[in-house]
Design a protein around this motif. Structure first.
Motif, mmCIF file in Angstrom:
data_model
loop_
_atom_site.group_PDB
_atom_site.id
_atom_site.type_symbol
_atom_site.label_atom_id
_atom_site.label_comp_id
_atom_site.label_asym_id
_atom_site.label_seq_id
_atom_site.Cartn_x
_atom_site.Cartn_y
_atom_site.Cartn_z
ATOM 1 N N LEU A 215 0.845 -1.189 0.000
ATOM 2 C CA LEU A 215 0.000 0.000 0.000
ATOM 3 C C LEU A 215 0.880 1.238 0.000
ATOM 4 N N TRP A 216 0.516 2.206 -0.862
ATOM 5 C CA TRP A 216 1.359 3.386 -1.082
ATOM 6 C C TRP A 216 0.569 4.655 -0.807
ATOM 7 N N ASP A 217 1.134 5.516 0.038
ATOM 8 C CA ASP A 217 0.549 6.829 0.321
ATOM 9 C C ASP A 217 0.920 7.768 -0.822
ATOM 10 N N LYS A 222 5.176 7.236 -0.246
ATOM 11 C CA LYS A 222 5.944 6.205 0.460
ATOM 12 C C LYS A 222 5.046 5.011 0.758
ATOM 13 N N MET A 223 5.680 3.867 0.988
ATOM 14 C CA MET A 223 4.945 2.653 1.315
ATOM 15 C C MET A 223 4.473 2.733 2.761
ATOM 16 N N ILE A 224 3.204 2.387 2.987
ATOM 17 C CA ILE A 224 2.681 2.409 4.350
ATOM 18 C C ILE A 224 2.380 1.009 4.863
ATOM 19 N N GLY A 225 2.533 -0.013 4.008
ATOM 20 C CA GLY A 225 2.276 -1.363 4.486
ATOM 21 C C GLY A 225 2.593 -2.412 3.454
ATOM 22 N N SER A 226 2.897 -3.620 3.933
ATOM 23 C CA SER A 226 3.191 -4.733 3.039
ATOM 24 C C SER A 226 2.683 -6.023 3.665
#
Length: 612
Positions: A215-217, A222-226
């Motif tokens: 998931l990308w903000d 930036k990436m906020i989760g994987s």
């Protein structure tokens, strides 16, 4: 659509033999969840109604296997890309080929239609992304940067950005106005198969062959989760319609994810194998998969799926521990505000004419594929008419007693709005008293008894429509419309407009000057049918006449006396003033939710040039 099974969360809907040779690709219509397009090695595109066993339409023209298919947002068009790199766009309502687009040097891997404009994007094994103007039959811009095949394309909900995902493990975000890359995401370690924008928030989800969802903000880039735990490559993602959760189509299962903190709410076993596409309709998720010549469809009852609550399986979030969920209804990032940017010739970065005529393929010589005749063979006329030509089924009104009783209790304006809707918005279907006849004069008298006001209103409506019909018969559309306006009855205006809206060729500049003030009233009406008609009419005016209005008002003064030009200038000036007034109404209503909110957002984009 299938009737939900009361005891199961998921079930197989049906399996069909879709092509005479192997199926290569397929796509569901995301708007309705009701349509399915399949592409095969037999070089055909077949159109199906989900849950029905027979092919509605078979589209031919490609001379090589069809590698990729996609419906546009209204599901009135479908585009197919072939192994040779060519694209074909069909008009499903007219059952004919609309455009053939040439330019890529290798297989088409990905397609997407712009949410508002007449544009589509294509990605290929040749690593290039092309933006096409469907109306002008040409490539208007080429985006370069990927080093391997472009597997997925997605326009942002506001139409401002284009996201691309590739076998090179990168996601690139492109600004359509500037014609350049905004940012690049590189955290995946395998080919990226799918990307999806959140329907409201500045958030992007991606699924990869590295078995993760990220998931990308899109505010902070930036990436906020994987995620972790997928059993195989991630091929399908779909946000819930309200954006509350993310669905991932895994091998023989559906996973439901939340974020901030990221977690897995539910895992639903589904026997769909390697699911190829997902769509949501009426609280059901439809999944489709293919194997050899067969296509299978499955249903998941979303009312029985957990979308919040206890966590089944945690996911890593930037190497940080899980935090408490945000309060329900809070927003961690801004929502799409549908800025005044539209995919038009003025606002989209385009290649120069010399670039478009470069030897890279846009103007290459016709090949054997170009020369093959395209056609749309209707195989199931009944389903075709039901789905693609519902407006053609014009029939006389037979109003039942129960409906009459409902009308009797309504106010005059409500009665007019309801009748306008039921007349299929056609002056050709004049509402007459004998439409209410149930075959028994006594029954009719009973209905009328005690409802003199209702009868007077209907008699007046009938008289007015007869007057309009007499003028219409002379072929003078503007006089017909002026007569309707002079009656000071919006329901009559709506009847006329709905006829004219079906035939854009009837629109003239004179008509615009008469109807724009009426459209302002319609847009502010409390009746849905009036608002819908007003939006449709304004959209037609903007698309057909704004270029003329703009060019006329910005043109230098002519030399000498040109009466025709002066008259046109005055009409354009009047239209511009009225459109400026309407732009304020549209802007105030663009924040609405639901179907009309979407229509007003599209109008806001179309009216953007008025501010310049």
């Amino acid at each position: 659509m299938a009737v939900a099974n009361t005891t199961k969360t998921s079930w197989r809907l049906q399996e069909i033999v879709a092509h005479s040779s192997n199926v290569v690709c397929l796509a569901l219509g995301k708007n309705s969840g009701r349509l399915l397009a399949t592409g095969g090695e037999d070089c055909r595109v077949n159109i199906w109604a989900v849950s029905k066993p027979n092919c509605i339409m078979s589209l031919t023209g490609h001379n090589n296997p069809v590698e990729c298919v996609k419906f546009n947002n209204s599901e009135e068009q479908v585009v197919a890309g072939s192994q040779s790199g060519s694209l074909r766009v069909w008009d499903l309502e007219a059952a004919k080929i609309l455009r053939t687009l040439m330019g890529h040097k290798a297989n088409i891997c990905s397609l997407d239609f712009h949410p508002f404009g007449e544009y589509l994007a294509s990605g290929s094994m040749d690593t290039n992304i092309k933006l096409w103007d469907v109306r002008r039959k040409g490539c208007v811009f080429r985006y370069k940067g990927h080093t391997q095949a472009v597997r997925c394309l997605a326009f942002s909900p506001d139409g401002k950005w284009l996201a691309s995902a590739s076998d090179d493990s990168t996601i690139k975000l492109w600004d359509l106005t500037a014609g350049k890359m905004i940012t690049e995401f590189t955290a995946h370690t395998g080919a990226i198969n799918i990307i999806q924008f959140h329907p409201n928030e500045y958030l992007l989800a991606s699924g990869s062959s590295d078995r993760t969802i990220k998931l990308w903000d899109l505010e902070k880039f930036k990436m906020i989760g994987s995620s972790e735990g997928e059993m195989g490559p991630v091929r399908c993602l779909a946000f819930n319609l309200d954006g509350c959760c993310l669905y991932s189509g895994a091998v023989d299962s559906l996973r439901v994810y939340g974020w901030e903190p990221n977690r897995c709410f539910d895992v639903v076993p589904v026997g769909w194998g390697k699911v190829a596409d997902l769509a949501i309709c009426n609280h059901q998720l439809i999944g489709v998969s293919y194997n050899l010549t067969n296509v299978s469809s499955y249903v998941v009852d979303l009312t029985r799926v957990k979308k919040s609550g206890s966590v089944i399986q945690g996911v890593i979030q930037d190497d940080q521990p899980l935090t408490e969920p945000s309060p329900k209804g809070s927003t961690l990032r801004r929502n799409y505000d549908r800025p005044l940017t539209t995919c038009s010739t003025q606002r989209v970065k385009q290649s120069s004419e010399s670039d478009r005529r470069s030897p890279e393929g846009e103007r290459r010589s016709p090949s054997s594929e170009d020369e093959k005749e395209s056609s749309a063979e209707i195989r199931n006329p009944e389903d075709y008419k039901e789905i693609f030509q519902p407006k053609s089924a014009i029939c006389r009104l037979i109003v039942h007693l129960t409906f009459n009783c409902y009308l009797i209790q309504c106010s005059r304006e409500q009665q007019n709005a309801c009748i306008t809707t039921l007349t299929s918005s056609s002056v050709l279907i004049i509402l007459e008293f004998h439409s209410f006849v149930l075959g028994d004069d006594e029954a009719l008298a009973q209905i009328r008894k005690g409802h003199d006001t209702m009868c007077v209103m209907l008699t007046s409506r009938h008289k007015n429509l007869d007057t309009i019909r007499a003028v219409w018969g002379s072929g003078d559309v503007k006089t017909s419309l002026d007569s309707a306006v002079s009656m000071k009855d919006l329901s009559i205006v709506v009847d006329i407009l709905n006829i004219v809206n079906l035939k854009p060729s009837l629109w003239k500049l004179d008509l615009c000057t008469s109807i724009l003030p009426q459209i302002e009233e319609l847009l502010q009406s409390k009746y849905e049918s009036y608002v819908q008609t007003g939006c449709t009419s304004l959209k037609l005016i903007l698309k057909r006449f704004w270029p003329l209005i703009s060019d006329t008002l910005t043109a230098p003064p002519s030399v000498g006396v040109d009466i025709t030009r002066e008259e046109r200038h005055q009409k354009c000036k009047a239209c511009y003033k009225q459109l400026k007034n309407l732009s304020n109404v549209v802007k105030n209503k663009a924040d609405q939710v639901g179907r009309h909110g979407s229509a007003f957002k599209e109008l806001q984009l179309l009216m953007a040039p008025l501010d310049y």
